[in-house]
Design an enzyme around this catalytic site. Structure first.
Site, short mmCIF file in Angstrom:
data_model
loop_
_atom_site.label_atom_id
_atom_site.label_comp_id
_atom_site.label_asym_id
_atom_site.label_seq_id
_atom_site.Cartn_x
_atom_site.Cartn_y
_atom_site.Cartn_z
N HIS A 13 0.86 -1.20 0.00
CA HIS A 13 0.00 0.00 0.00
C HIS A 13 0.89 1.25 0.00
CE1 HIS A 13 -3.83 2.16 1.54
NE2 HIS A 13 -2.97 3.09 1.15
N HIS A 15 1.52 5.39 -1.87
CA HIS A 15 1.09 6.48 -2.76
C HIS A 15 2.33 7.12 -3.36
CE1 HIS A 15 -3.07 6.47 -1.15
NE2 HIS A 15 -2.46 6.04 -0.06
N LYS A 99 -9.39 -0.59 -5.71
CA LYS A 99 -9.44 0.06 -4.39
C LYS A 99 -10.75 0.82 -4.24
CE LYS A 99 -7.86 2.01 -0.53
NZ LYS A 99 -6.70 2.84 -0.35
N HIS A 136 -10.62 1.14 1.84
CA HIS A 136 -10.41 2.18 2.85
C HIS A 136 -11.63 2.05 3.76
CE1 HIS A 136 -8.82 6.10 4.37
NE2 HIS A 136 -10.01 6.03 4.95
N HIS A 174 -4.64 -0.43 5.92
CA HIS A 174 -4.20 0.40 7.05
C HIS A 174 -5.14 0.33 8.26
CE1 HIS A 174 -6.95 3.02 4.95
NE2 HIS A 174 -6.09 3.47 4.10
N ASP A 247 1.32 2.72 3.46
CA ASP A 247 0.46 3.89 3.24
C ASP A 247 1.30 5.17 3.21
OD1 ASP A 247 -1.87 5.25 2.69
OD2 ASP A 247 -2.47 5.47 4.78
C1 NCD Z 1 -3.66 9.05 1.79
C2 NCD Z 1 -3.21 10.06 0.73
O1 NCD Z 1 -2.69 11.13 1.06
O2 NCD Z 1 -3.33 9.75 -0.48
N1 NCD Z 1 -3.72 9.73 3.05
C3 NCD Z 1 -3.72 9.14 4.27
O3 NCD Z 1 -3.88 9.86 5.26
N2 NCD Z 1 -3.53 7.86 4.44
C4 NCD Z 1 -4.95 8.46 1.38
C5 NCD Z 1 -5.35 7.25 2.18
O4 NCD Z 1 -4.78 6.16 2.03
O5 NCD Z 1 -6.26 7.36 2.99
ZN ZN Z 2 -3.36 5.06 1.44
#
Ligand code: NCD
Ligand code: ZN
Length: 344
Positions: A13, A15, A99, A136, A174, A247
Site C-alpha cells: 500500500h 502512494h 481500491k 479504505h 491500514h 500507506d
Molecule cells: C492518503 C493520501 O494522502 O493519499 N492519506 C492518508 O492519510 N492515508 C490516502 C489514504 O490512504 O487514505
Molecule cells: Zn493510502
C-alpha cells in the site's frame, strides 16, 4: 540480534502521486521495496487497466539505474466502474486489485463509491474472478465521530457485504483498531489487512499531547494506545493475514503545516527500518520477515522475492526534511528522531 537478513520486502500500500512528485517518491520506495501496490487516488483517478498501464510507465521512468522495481497497479472504484473491467484486471500483467474509497473518506476520494449497494454488480465479478477488493474502511457520515469511523464501517458496510459475498477476497487497508484486527481474525484466509509503521509505533497521544503534530496526521487517524497494542500483537503474531503496507502518502511541508493540513505520513525512505523498530520493541524482530516479505506476496498469489536485504541495529537519524516537487520540502515520518535500525 544485531544484524538480520530477510527476503526483499514488498509494500502492499503506497502512494507515489504523479508528475514531478515521482522524482522523489519512486527512488525512495524502490530503494526499500521490490514491489509496491501503487494506489490510484490521482487527480483524476486511475480508473481503467489502460490508465493503470500508462501510470505504471510514468513510474518506471523514474526507477533509478541498477534497481529492480515492479509497480503493481490498482484501479480506483467509482460508481461508474464497469463490471467488465474486472476480467480485464484478471487478465492483465500488472494490475492486481481495485481500491474502494467511500466518497469523501480521505485525500482525493471525491470520485469514490457513494453507496456500496449500488456497485454489487462489480463486486459479483470480483468474487467470481477472485480479484482482491482493497478497502479504505471508514464511513464518512458527518455525524460519525472520526475515531469511530473504522468500527462503524465494519458493522454497517463490511459485515453485510461479507454476508452477501462470502467468497470475496479483500484487504482491509491500514487498519487502526482492535475491532478491525478482530474482524480479520474472525474471517477466513480471503480476508487480510495491511498495517502501517505509524499505527504500530504511535498513538493519538503522539499526535495531540503537548501540541498538534501535523506530521502524525493520517487517515484513518491514530487511535488510543490499546489499539496500537493490538495492532502490534497481530502484526508480530506470524499470522499471514496481516502484512506490510506503509500507506506512505506524500504531502509537501506547506500542505501539512497548514491551518487545514493534509492527511498522510511520508514513510517511504526508512519504512523497513521503522517496522524493524516496532517489531524489535515488541521483542519480535524474528517475525518481521513473514510480515514484510512473505505474507503479502502469498495473499496476492505472486511469487516471493528471491534476493535479500540486511538490517543492522545501528542508530540512524531520520532527516528533518527532503526536497520535494519544484523547490518544496517534504517532512518524513519521525523526522529528526533517532531510530535503532538501518538498512545496509
Ligand atoms: C492518503 C493520501 O494522502 O493519499 N492519506 C492518508 O492519510 N492515508 C490516502 C489514504 O490512504 O487514505
Ligand atoms: Zn493510502
Amino acid at each position: 540480534m544485531n544484524t538480520i537478513t530477510l527476503l526483499q520486502p514488498d509494500d502492499w500500500h503506497a502512494h507515489l502521486r504523479d508528475g514531478l512528485a515521482l522524482e522523489r517518491t519512486v527512488p525512495d520506495l524502490a530503494k526499500q521495496f521490490s514491489r509496491a501496490i501503487c494506489m490510484p487516488n490521482l487527480v483524476p483517478p486511475v480508473k481503467t487497466v489502460e490508465e493503470a498501464e500508462a501510470y505504471r510507465s510514468r513510474i518506471m521512468a523514474h526507477v533509478p539505474e541498477g534497481i529492480e522495481f515492479d509497480p503493481r497497479m490498482v484501479l480506483y472504484f467509482t460508481d461508474q466502474t464497469s463490471p467488465k473491467e474486472i476480467l480485464k484486471i484478471k487478465k492483465s500483467e500488472h494490475v492486481n486489485a481495485i481500491k474502494l474509497y467511500p466518497a469523501g473518506a480521505t485525500t482525493n476520494s471525491d470520485n469514490g463509491v457513494s453507496d456500496i449497494s449500488k456497485v454489487y454488480a462489480v463486486i459479483e465479478q470480483l468474487e467470481k474472478y477472485q480479484v482482491p477488493l482493497l478497502l479504505h474502511g471508514e464511513v464518512t457520515h458527518n455525524h460519525v465521530d472520526i475515531f469511530d469511523r473504522e468500527k462503524r464501517f465494519l458493522d454497517e458496510v463490511l459485515s453485510p457485504l461479507m454476508k452477501q459475498f462470502p467468497g470475496l477476497k479483500l484487504v482491509l487497508e491500514h487498519i487502526t483498531t482492535s475491532e478491525a484486527a478482530n474482524f480479520v481474525l474472525e474471517h477466513d484466509r480471503n480476508v487480510a489487512a495491511t498495517i502501517t509503521p505509524q499505527h504500530l509505533l504511535f498513538n493519538r497521544n503522539d499526535m495531540l499531547v503537548g501540541g498538534v503534530k501535523p506530521h502524525f496526521y493520517c487517515l484513518p487517524i491514530l487511535k488510543r494506545q490499546t489499539h496500537q497494542q493490538t495492532l502490534l500483537e497481530v502484526a508480530t503474531s506470524g499470522n499471514p493475514k496481516f502484512f506490510l503496507g506503509t500507506d506512505s502518502a506524500p504531502h509537501s511541508k506547506n500542505a501539512k503545516e497548514n491551518t487545514c493540513g493534509c492527511a498522510g505520513c511520508y514513510s517511504a525512505p526508512t519504512a523497513i527500518e521503522l517496522y524493524a523498530q516496532a517489531f524489535d520493541q515488541a521483542g519480535k524482530i524474528d517475525r518481521l520477515e513473514g510480515f514484510a516479505s512473505h505474507f503479502g506476496a502469498d495473499f496476492y498469489g505472486l511469487p516471493r522475492n528471491t534476493s535479500t536485504i540486511t538490517l543492522v541495529k545501528e542508530d540512524q537519524i531520520i532527516p528533518e526534511s527532503l526536497d520535494y516537487l519544484d523547490g518544496e520540502k517534504i517532512v518524513p515520518l519521525y523526522a529528526g528522531k533517532t531510530i535503532q535500525w538501518r538498512k545496509l
